[in-house]
Design a protein around this motif. Structure first.
Motif, PDB file in Angstrom:
ATOM      1  N   ARG A  88       0.833  -1.207   0.000  1.00  0.00           N
ATOM      2  CA  ARG A  88       0.000   0.000   0.000  1.00  0.00           C
ATOM      3  C   ARG A  88       0.865   1.253   0.000  1.00  0.00           C
ATOM      4  NH1 ARG A  88      -3.459   3.203   3.917  1.00  0.00           N
ATOM      5  NH2 ARG A  88      -2.101   2.526   5.589  1.00  0.00           N
ATOM      6  N   ASP A  89       0.518   2.217  -0.833  1.00  0.00           N
ATOM      7  CA  ASP A  89       1.200   3.510  -0.878  1.00  0.00           C
ATOM      8  C   ASP A  89       0.163   4.564  -1.254  1.00  0.00           C
ATOM      9  OD1 ASP A  89       3.069   5.542  -0.891  1.00  0.00           O
ATOM     10  OD2 ASP A  89       3.803   5.080  -2.883  1.00  0.00           O
ATOM     11  N   ASP A  90      -0.679   4.891  -0.295  1.00  0.00           N
ATOM     12  CA  ASP A  90      -1.731   5.878  -0.518  1.00  0.00           C
ATOM     13  C   ASP A  90      -1.163   7.280  -0.349  1.00  0.00           C
ATOM     14  OD1 ASP A  90      -3.481   3.755  -0.790  1.00  0.00           O
ATOM     15  OD2 ASP A  90      -4.186   3.862   1.282  1.00  0.00           O
ATOM     16  N   HIS A  91      -1.521   8.173  -1.249  1.00  0.00           N
ATOM     17  CA  HIS A  91      -1.124   9.574  -1.129  1.00  0.00           C
ATOM     18  C   HIS A  91      -2.342  10.338  -0.629  1.00  0.00           C
ATOM     19  CE1 HIS A  91       2.365   9.208  -4.227  1.00  0.00           C
ATOM     20  NE2 HIS A  91       2.374   8.265  -3.326  1.00  0.00           N
ATOM     21  N   THR A 100      15.028  20.895   2.436  1.00  0.00           N
ATOM     22  CA  THR A 100      14.039  19.827   2.338  1.00  0.00           C
ATOM     23  C   THR A 100      14.161  18.934   3.559  1.00  0.00           C
ATOM     24  OG1 THR A 100      14.214  19.856  -0.067  1.00  0.00           O
ATOM     25  CG2 THR A 100      13.267  17.892   0.904  1.00  0.00           C
ATOM     26  N   THR A 101      13.026  18.465   4.038  1.00  0.00           N
ATOM     27  CA  THR A 101      13.007  17.502   5.125  1.00  0.00           C
ATOM     28  C   THR A 101      12.098  16.345   4.733  1.00  0.00           C
ATOM     29  OG1 THR A 101      12.619  17.156   7.486  1.00  0.00           O
ATOM     30  CG2 THR A 101      11.158  18.694   6.375  1.00  0.00           C
ATOM     31  N   ASN A 102      12.473  15.168   5.150  1.00  0.00           N
ATOM     32  CA  ASN A 102      11.729  13.951   4.831  1.00  0.00           C
ATOM     33  C   ASN A 102      11.606  13.164   6.126  1.00  0.00           C
ATOM     34  OD1 ASN A 102      10.816  11.460   3.942  1.00  0.00           O
ATOM     35  ND2 ASN A 102      12.209  11.370   2.218  1.00  0.00           N
ATOM     36  N   LYS A 103      10.410  13.033   6.654  1.00  0.00           N
ATOM     37  CA  LYS A 103      10.208  12.357   7.938  1.00  0.00           C
ATOM     38  C   LYS A 103       9.233  11.205   7.796  1.00  0.00           C
ATOM     39  CE  LYS A 103      12.958  14.850  10.336  1.00  0.00           C
ATOM     40  NZ  LYS A 103      14.111  14.289  11.008  1.00  0.00           N
ATOM     41  N   LYS A 104       9.561  10.142   8.481  1.00  0.00           N
ATOM     42  CA  LYS A 104       8.729   8.941   8.477  1.00  0.00           C
ATOM     43  C   LYS A 104       8.376   8.584   9.920  1.00  0.00           C
ATOM     44  CE  LYS A 104      10.072   7.503   4.080  1.00  0.00           C
ATOM     45  NZ  LYS A 104       9.549   8.580   3.333  1.00  0.00           N
ATOM     46  N   THR A 105       7.278   7.855  10.063  1.00  0.00           N
ATOM     47  CA  THR A 105       6.896   7.348  11.372  1.00  0.00           C
ATOM     48  C   THR A 105       6.238   5.992  11.211  1.00  0.00           C
ATOM     49  OG1 THR A 105       5.838   7.938  13.473  1.00  0.00           O
ATOM     50  CG2 THR A 105       4.594   8.398  11.477  1.00  0.00           C
ATOM     51  N   ASN A 106       6.188   5.265  12.285  1.00  0.00           N
ATOM     52  CA  ASN A 106       5.562   3.951  12.290  1.00  0.00           C
ATOM     53  C   ASN A 106       4.057   4.120  12.154  1.00  0.00           C
ATOM     54  OD1 ASN A 106       4.534   1.430  12.841  1.00  0.00           O
ATOM     55  ND2 ASN A 106       5.614   1.172  14.773  1.00  0.00           N
ATOM     56  N   GLY A 107       3.488   3.553  11.122  1.00  0.00           N
ATOM     57  CA  GLY A 107       2.054   3.649  10.913  1.00  0.00           C
ATOM     58  C   GLY A 107       1.318   2.350  11.175  1.00  0.00           C
ATOM     59  N   PHE A 108       2.057   1.313  11.592  1.00  0.00           N
ATOM     60  CA  PHE A 108       1.449   0.002  11.786  1.00  0.00           C
ATOM     61  C   PHE A 108       0.402   0.053  12.901  1.00  0.00           C
ATOM     62  CE2 PHE A 108       1.243  -4.315  13.520  1.00  0.00           C
ATOM     63  CZ  PHE A 108       0.905  -4.998  12.371  1.00  0.00           C
ATOM     64  N   GLY A 109      -0.823  -0.288  12.551  1.00  0.00           N
ATOM     65  CA  GLY A 109      -1.901  -0.331  13.532  1.00  0.00           C
ATOM     66  C   GLY A 109      -2.406   1.029  13.972  1.00  0.00           C
ATOM     67  N   MET A 112       0.590  16.740   1.642  1.00  0.00           N
ATOM     68  CA  MET A 112       0.532  15.368   1.158  1.00  0.00           C
ATOM     69  C   MET A 112       1.284  14.452   2.113  1.00  0.00           C
ATOM     70  SD  MET A 112       1.715  13.668  -2.458  1.00  0.00           S
ATOM     71  CE  MET A 112       0.506  14.571  -3.408  1.00  0.00           C
ATOM     72  N   CYS A 113       0.669  13.313   2.387  1.00  0.00           N
ATOM     73  CA  CYS A 113       1.276  12.303   3.244  1.00  0.00           C
ATOM     74  C   CYS A 113       1.173  10.965   2.537  1.00  0.00           C
ATOM     75  CB  CYS A 113       0.536  12.249   4.587  1.00  0.00           C
ATOM     76  SG  CYS A 113       1.160  10.975   5.706  1.00  0.00           S
ATOM     77  N   GLY A 114       2.235  10.204   2.562  1.00  0.00           N
ATOM     78  CA  GLY A 114       2.235   8.867   1.990  1.00  0.00           C
ATOM     79  C   GLY A 114       2.031   7.842   3.083  1.00  0.00           C
ATOM     80  N   ALA A 115       0.996   7.038   2.961  1.00  0.00           N
ATOM     81  CA  ALA A 115       0.681   6.044   3.983  1.00  0.00           C
ATOM     82  C   ALA A 115       0.816   4.650   3.400  1.00  0.00           C
ATOM     83  CB  ALA A 115      -0.733   6.263   4.502  1.00  0.00           C
ATOM     84  N   GLY A 116       1.721   3.878   3.983  1.00  0.00           N
ATOM     85  CA  GLY A 116       1.888   2.486   3.611  1.00  0.00           C
ATOM     86  C   GLY A 116       1.341   1.591   4.704  1.00  0.00           C
ATOM     87  N   ALA A 117       1.544   0.309   4.569  1.00  0.00           N
ATOM     88  CA  ALA A 117       1.043  -0.635   5.554  1.00  0.00           C
ATOM     89  C   ALA A 117       1.790  -0.520   6.882  1.00  0.00           C
ATOM     90  CB  ALA A 117       1.158  -2.059   5.023  1.00  0.00           C
ATOM     91  N   ILE A 118       3.051  -0.116   6.817  1.00  0.00           N
ATOM     92  CA  ILE A 118       3.865  -0.065   8.029  1.00  0.00           C
ATOM     93  C   ILE A 118       4.416   1.331   8.294  1.00  0.00           C
ATOM     94  CG2 ILE A 118       5.967  -0.970   9.113  1.00  0.00           C
ATOM     95  CD1 ILE A 118       5.474  -3.554   7.518  1.00  0.00           C
ATOM     96  N   VAL A 119       4.794   2.049   7.252  1.00  0.00           N
ATOM     97  CA  VAL A 119       5.440   3.356   7.402  1.00  0.00           C
ATOM     98  C   VAL A 119       4.583   4.448   6.776  1.00  0.00           C
ATOM     99  CG1 VAL A 119       7.496   4.703   6.823  1.00  0.00           C
ATOM    100  CG2 VAL A 119       7.726   2.292   7.378  1.00  0.00           C
ATOM    101  N   VAL A 120       4.564   5.592   7.467  1.00  0.00           N
ATOM    102  CA  VAL A 120       3.874   6.790   6.988  1.00  0.00           C
ATOM    103  C   VAL A 120       4.936   7.871   6.860  1.00  0.00           C
ATOM    104  CG1 VAL A 120       2.240   8.578   7.682  1.00  0.00           C
ATOM    105  CG2 VAL A 120       1.666   6.182   8.012  1.00  0.00           C
ATOM    106  N   GLY A 121       4.880   8.662   5.783  1.00  0.00           N
ATOM    107  CA  GLY A 121       5.913   9.671   5.606  1.00  0.00           C
ATOM    108  C   GLY A 121       5.439  10.939   4.935  1.00  0.00           C
ATOM    109  N   VAL A 122       6.170  11.996   5.216  1.00  0.00           N
ATOM    110  CA  VAL A 122       5.940  13.290   4.585  1.00  0.00           C
ATOM    111  C   VAL A 122       7.292  13.857   4.171  1.00  0.00           C
ATOM    112  CG1 VAL A 122       3.863  13.826   5.941  1.00  0.00           C
ATOM    113  CG2 VAL A 122       6.083  14.585   6.764  1.00  0.00           C
ATOM    114  N   ALA A 123       7.266  14.754   3.224  1.00  0.00           N
ATOM    115  CA  ALA A 123       8.467  15.490   2.837  1.00  0.00           C
ATOM    116  C   ALA A 123       8.023  16.916   2.533  1.00  0.00           C
ATOM    117  CB  ALA A 123       9.128  14.865   1.624  1.00  0.00           C
ATOM    118  N   PHE A 124       8.859  17.873   2.929  1.00  0.00           N
ATOM    119  CA  PHE A 124       8.542  19.285   2.710  1.00  0.00           C
ATOM    120  C   PHE A 124       9.780  20.015   2.239  1.00  0.00           C
ATOM    121  CE2 PHE A 124       5.385  17.973   5.809  1.00  0.00           C
ATOM    122  CZ  PHE A 124       4.227  18.522   5.282  1.00  0.00           C
TER     123      PHE A 124
END
Length: 142
Positions: free
Chosen positions: A22-25, A65-74, A123-135
């Motif tokens: 999954r890679d929802d924008h 530019t900054t690119n940050k990810k976080t745990n999106g699992f559950g 915009m945020c990218g949401a996967g099955a495990i990781v969620v991320g943004v970049a600005f």
């Protein structure tokens, strides 16, 4: 019996694979992220201006530019995206302080190098495990 186990594993992989890929924008409201509990960590001394907002600055100190990810699992996508958003804003504020600036202007989403400049959404990218943004934003001295 061995064949049955093999078929069970194949069935599980066939069902799980789409979920893992999954890679929802998502386009989410900036105001909600800025009202989230984590937003209390932001430094009010370093102003953030989104989209095409550009107050007059006495000096430009560079674009970063900054690119940050976080745990999106559950976790709920919106909550995880807001956490990544705040983490990214903290990184931009830290960069501004390090460069001698007191604001970041023209902040735009830069997820997967897709520029989305808005004063209302990011915009945020949401996967099955990781969620991320970049600005991307310009550090300035107002």
């Amino acid at each position: 019996m061995r064949r049955l186990g093999f078929l069970a594993v194949l069935t599980i992989l066939a069902v799980a694979r789409p979920a893992l890929g999954r890679d929802d924008h998502l386009m989410l409201p900036i105001k909600d992220a800025l009202a989230s509990p984590d937003a209390a960590k932001l430094d009010p001394g370093v102003k953030l201006y989104f989209g095409h907002a550009r107050p007059s600055a006495s000096r430009s100190l560079g674009t970063y530019t900054t690119n940050k990810k976080t745990n999106g699992f559950g976790k709920d996508d919106k909550v995880a995206c807001e956490r990544a958003f705040i983490s990214a804003m903290l990184a931009l504020q830290q960069r501004a302080r390090a460069q001698g600036g007191n604001a970041v202007v023209g902040i735009a989403s830069y997820y997967k190098k897709i520029v989305t400049a808005s004063d209302k959404e990011y915009m945020c990218g949401a996967g099955a495990i990781v969620v991320g943004v970049a600005f991307r934003g310009e550090v300035v001295k107002l």
